[in-house]
Design a protein around this motif. Structure first.
Motif, PDB file in Angstrom:
ATOM      1  N   UNK A 151       0.845  -1.191   0.000  1.00  0.00           N
ATOM      2  CA  UNK A 151       0.000   0.000   0.000  1.00  0.00           C
ATOM      3  C   UNK A 151       0.881   1.241   0.000  1.00  0.00           C
ATOM      4  N   UNK A 152       0.295   2.368  -0.323  1.00  0.00           N
ATOM      5  CA  UNK A 152       1.057   3.617  -0.376  1.00  0.00           C
ATOM      6  C   UNK A 152       1.731   3.949   0.966  1.00  0.00           C
ATOM      7  N   UNK A 153       1.016   3.860   2.108  1.00  0.00           N
ATOM      8  CA  UNK A 153       1.705   4.137   3.376  1.00  0.00           C
ATOM      9  C   UNK A 153       2.880   3.193   3.642  1.00  0.00           C
ATOM     10  N   UNK A 154       2.735   1.915   3.289  1.00  0.00           N
ATOM     11  CA  UNK A 154       3.844   0.967   3.465  1.00  0.00           C
ATOM     12  C   UNK A 154       5.049   1.374   2.633  1.00  0.00           C
ATOM     13  N   UNK A 155       4.801   1.758   1.409  1.00  0.00           N
ATOM     14  CA  UNK A 155       5.888   2.113   0.501  1.00  0.00           C
ATOM     15  C   UNK A 155       6.616   3.364   0.997  1.00  0.00           C
ATOM     16  N   UNK A 156       5.877   4.308   1.584  1.00  0.00           N
ATOM     17  CA  UNK A 156       6.510   5.503   2.155  1.00  0.00           C
ATOM     18  C   UNK A 156       7.491   5.097   3.254  1.00  0.00           C
ATOM     19  N   UNK A 157       7.050   4.212   4.150  1.00  0.00           N
ATOM     20  CA  UNK A 157       7.907   3.763   5.257  1.00  0.00           C
ATOM     21  C   UNK A 157       9.096   2.978   4.710  1.00  0.00           C
ATOM     22  N   UNK A 158       8.852   2.081   3.765  1.00  0.00           N
ATOM     23  CA  UNK A 158       9.935   1.258   3.214  1.00  0.00           C
ATOM     24  C   UNK A 158      10.999   2.107   2.537  1.00  0.00           C
ATOM     25  N   UNK A 215      16.415   4.186   2.522  1.00  0.00           N
ATOM     26  CA  UNK A 215      17.316   5.308   2.240  1.00  0.00           C
ATOM     27  C   UNK A 215      18.209   5.626   3.436  1.00  0.00           C
ATOM     28  N   UNK A 216      17.785   5.238   4.638  1.00  0.00           N
ATOM     29  CA  UNK A 216      18.567   5.468   5.848  1.00  0.00           C
ATOM     30  C   UNK A 216      19.462   4.279   6.198  1.00  0.00           C
ATOM     31  N   UNK A 217      19.478   3.254   5.357  1.00  0.00           N
ATOM     32  CA  UNK A 217      20.381   2.129   5.569  1.00  0.00           C
ATOM     33  C   UNK A 217      19.778   0.972   6.339  1.00  0.00           C
ATOM     34  N   UNK A 218      18.505   1.038   6.662  1.00  0.00           N
ATOM     35  CA  UNK A 218      17.845  -0.077   7.354  1.00  0.00           C
ATOM     36  C   UNK A 218      17.439  -1.121   6.325  1.00  0.00           C
ATOM     37  N   UNK A 219      17.626  -2.376   6.673  1.00  0.00           N
ATOM     38  CA  UNK A 219      17.237  -3.470   5.791  1.00  0.00           C
ATOM     39  C   UNK A 219      16.163  -4.301   6.476  1.00  0.00           C
ATOM     40  N   UNK A 220      15.271  -4.864   5.697  1.00  0.00           N
ATOM     41  CA  UNK A 220      14.099  -5.536   6.245  1.00  0.00           C
ATOM     42  C   UNK A 220      13.613  -6.618   5.300  1.00  0.00           C
ATOM     43  N   UNK A 272       3.796  -9.524   9.797  1.00  0.00           N
ATOM     44  CA  UNK A 272       4.112  -8.089   9.867  1.00  0.00           C
ATOM     45  C   UNK A 272       4.503  -7.531   8.500  1.00  0.00           C
ATOM     46  N   UNK A 273       4.186  -6.251   8.299  1.00  0.00           N
ATOM     47  CA  UNK A 273       4.493  -5.602   7.024  1.00  0.00           C
ATOM     48  C   UNK A 273       6.005  -5.531   6.794  1.00  0.00           C
ATOM     49  N   UNK A 274       6.756  -5.204   7.835  1.00  0.00           N
ATOM     50  CA  UNK A 274       8.216  -5.155   7.744  1.00  0.00           C
ATOM     51  C   UNK A 274       8.798  -5.901   8.938  1.00  0.00           C
ATOM     52  N   UNK A 275       9.796  -6.729   8.676  1.00  0.00           N
ATOM     53  CA  UNK A 275      10.467  -7.457   9.747  1.00  0.00           C
ATOM     54  C   UNK A 275      11.945  -7.113   9.680  1.00  0.00           C
ATOM     55  N   UNK A 276      12.467  -6.631  10.811  1.00  0.00           N
ATOM     56  CA  UNK A 276      13.873  -6.243  10.884  1.00  0.00           C
ATOM     57  C   UNK A 276      14.543  -7.139  11.919  1.00  0.00           C
ATOM     58  N   UNK A 277      15.165  -8.213  11.443  1.00  0.00           N
ATOM     59  CA  UNK A 277      15.758  -9.206  12.348  1.00  0.00           C
ATOM     60  C   UNK A 277      16.876  -8.626  13.185  1.00  0.00           C
ATOM     61  N   UNK A 278      17.678  -7.767  12.597  1.00  0.00           N
ATOM     62  CA  UNK A 278      18.804  -7.171  13.315  1.00  0.00           C
ATOM     63  C   UNK A 278      18.320  -6.406  14.549  1.00  0.00           C
ATOM     64  N   UNK A 279      17.137  -5.828  14.461  1.00  0.00           N
ATOM     65  CA  UNK A 279      16.570  -5.030  15.542  1.00  0.00           C
ATOM     66  C   UNK A 279      15.504  -5.794  16.334  1.00  0.00           C
ATOM     67  N   UNK A 280      15.238  -7.036  15.941  1.00  0.00           N
ATOM     68  CA  UNK A 280      14.184  -7.858  16.551  1.00  0.00           C
ATOM     69  C   UNK A 280      12.888  -7.061  16.625  1.00  0.00           C
ATOM     70  N   UNK A 281      12.556  -6.409  15.497  1.00  0.00           N
ATOM     71  CA  UNK A 281      11.417  -5.505  15.454  1.00  0.00           C
ATOM     72  C   UNK A 281      10.510  -5.828  14.277  1.00  0.00           C
TER      73      UNK A 281
END
Length: 155
Positions: A9-16, A21-26, A37-46
């Motif tokens: 969705x558009x809101x998801x794409x904005x967050x992604x 762009x800030x170097x976070x991978x998911x 979950x829409x985004x899973x960040x294993x490095x951050x357990x989030x």
């Protein structure tokens, strides 16, 4: 309702785009985790959920209005969605995951930048808290030992 998208969705794409762009991978929509979950960040357990204000019943939001027709159906549906969201986040917490929910209204232009900056701050705080030193090593001080002499004394 079949035409309503649940992924990309558009809101998801904005967050992604912001996070990338800030170097976070998911990873997207991890099928083994409760609630997908829409985004899973294993490095951050989030896990990040990007929720639509209508479909997930965002209370106190000016963009959420209960439909005037077929009200019983919609109240039931939205209440089930809210209960399922709470149950999924509770399961994730028991598995050791941090859960972050971003609402669609928080990604509207007037407050978007503040929301994204606070998300970035939250992720960095979680990482630092999870990876902080867990042990303190004792330091033995010897009496009479000096680390350095005072160089500015009168000669």
């Amino acid at each position: 309702m079949a035409a309503i998208k649940s992924k990309n969705t558009r809101p998801e794409i904005i967050v992604r785009k912001y996070l990338f762009s800030r170097g976070f991978r998911y990873r997207l929509y991890h099928h083994r985790l409760p609630g997908h979950p829409d985004l899973v960040m294993r490095k951050y357990r989030t896990c990040i959920f990007v929720n639509g204000c209508f479909w997930h019943g965002h209370e106190g939001c000016k963009y959420f209005r209960m439909p005037k027709t077929n009200t019983d159906f919609w109240e039931s549906k939205i209440e089930k969605n809210k209960n399922r969201d709470k149950a999924d986040q509770l399961k994730l917490a028991k598995l050791g995951w941090h859960c972050v929910t971003i609402w669609e209204c928080q990604l509207r232009p007037p407050v978007r930048q503040q929301t994204l900056l606070s998300l970035e701050y939250t992720l960095n705080s979680i990482f630092l808290a999870d990876h902080a030193a867990k042990y303190e090593y004792p330091v033995k001080e010897m009496p009479g030992d000096m680390a350095a002499e005072d160089l500015h004394h009168d000669r």
